[in-house]
Scaffold this active site. Structure first.
Site, short mmCIF file in Angstrom:
data_model
loop_
_atom_site.label_atom_id
_atom_site.label_comp_id
_atom_site.label_asym_id
_atom_site.label_seq_id
_atom_site.Cartn_x
_atom_site.Cartn_y
_atom_site.Cartn_z
N ILE A 118 6.24 6.64 -0.69
CA ILE A 118 5.05 7.47 -0.91
C ILE A 118 3.88 6.65 -0.37
CG2 ILE A 118 3.58 8.68 -2.55
CD1 ILE A 118 5.94 8.71 -4.52
N ARG B 123 2.23 -0.72 -4.96
CA ARG B 123 2.05 -2.16 -4.81
C ARG B 123 1.25 -2.50 -3.56
NH1 ARG B 123 7.36 -2.27 -3.18
NH2 ARG B 123 7.55 -0.64 -4.77
N GLY C 21 0.83 -1.20 0.00
CA GLY C 21 0.00 0.00 0.00
C GLY C 21 0.86 1.25 0.00
N HIS C 22 1.88 1.23 -0.87
CA HIS C 22 2.77 2.38 -1.00
C HIS C 22 3.62 2.21 -2.26
CE1 HIS C 22 6.11 -0.14 0.30
NE2 HIS C 22 5.38 -0.54 1.31
N ALA C 23 4.39 3.24 -2.57
CA ALA C 23 5.35 3.17 -3.68
C ALA C 23 6.70 3.63 -3.15
CB ALA C 23 4.91 4.07 -4.83
#
Ligand code: TYD
Length: 138
Positions: free
Chosen positions: A123, A98, A51-53
């Protein structure tokens, strides 16, 4: 990187009646030097990880045991990939949102990462990610 470029790679598998062995060497089997290894395990049913990049970090994800899905999002396109073999890996390039889901009981996700842990490389806000991608993609 675009989601359409993402693919599962087959890692060297040394089959042996005593038990199989798989190996990863930096800059040979994967296109980056390995600075860190971590693993995710004991994921309760229905839970989601990721749940982030990452802006600069590259990673290789391997289902050492069990299975899970990885949903990739480049801001334009999404793709969900099942990882369920310890001799396969998914290379995650930079700037891909992802999410890891559908962990089977006993699943272990090992991550080989190109850099040490840096909270500033994350992020965590999806809208911020979309804006960042627009800026990158011009
Ligand atoms: P995070 O990367 O957000 O987990 P996920 O795999 O679900 O994306 O990390 C979860 C927590 O663990 C967060 O508080 C930061 C910490 N952490 C470290 O301290 N070092 C690390 O190398 C990693 C990957 C996470």
């Amino acid at each position: 990187m675009k989601v359409s470029d993402a693919k599962i790679i087959d890692l060297p598998k040394i089959c042996d009646p005593r038990g199989n062995l798989t190996v990863v060497e930096e800059l040979k089997d994967i296109p980056f030097k390995i600075a860190r290894c971590y693993w995710i395990y004991d994921v309760p049913g229905g839970e989601s990880r990721g749940g982030h990049a990452h802006k600069k970090l590259k990673q290789l994800l391997i289902a050492l045991s069990g299975s899970f899905t990885v949903t990739l999002d480049d801001g334009t396109e999404k793709k969900t990939i099942l990882l369920n073999h310890p001799y396969q890996g998914l290379i995650l390039e930079t700037n891909i949102w992802r999410t890891l889901d559908d962990f089977s009981s006993g699943a272990v996700c090992m991550v080989l990462a190109s850099d040490i842990y840096d909270p500033d490389d994350y992020i965590y806000d999806y809208n911020e990610f979309i804006e960042y991608r627009k800026h990158l993609d011009g």
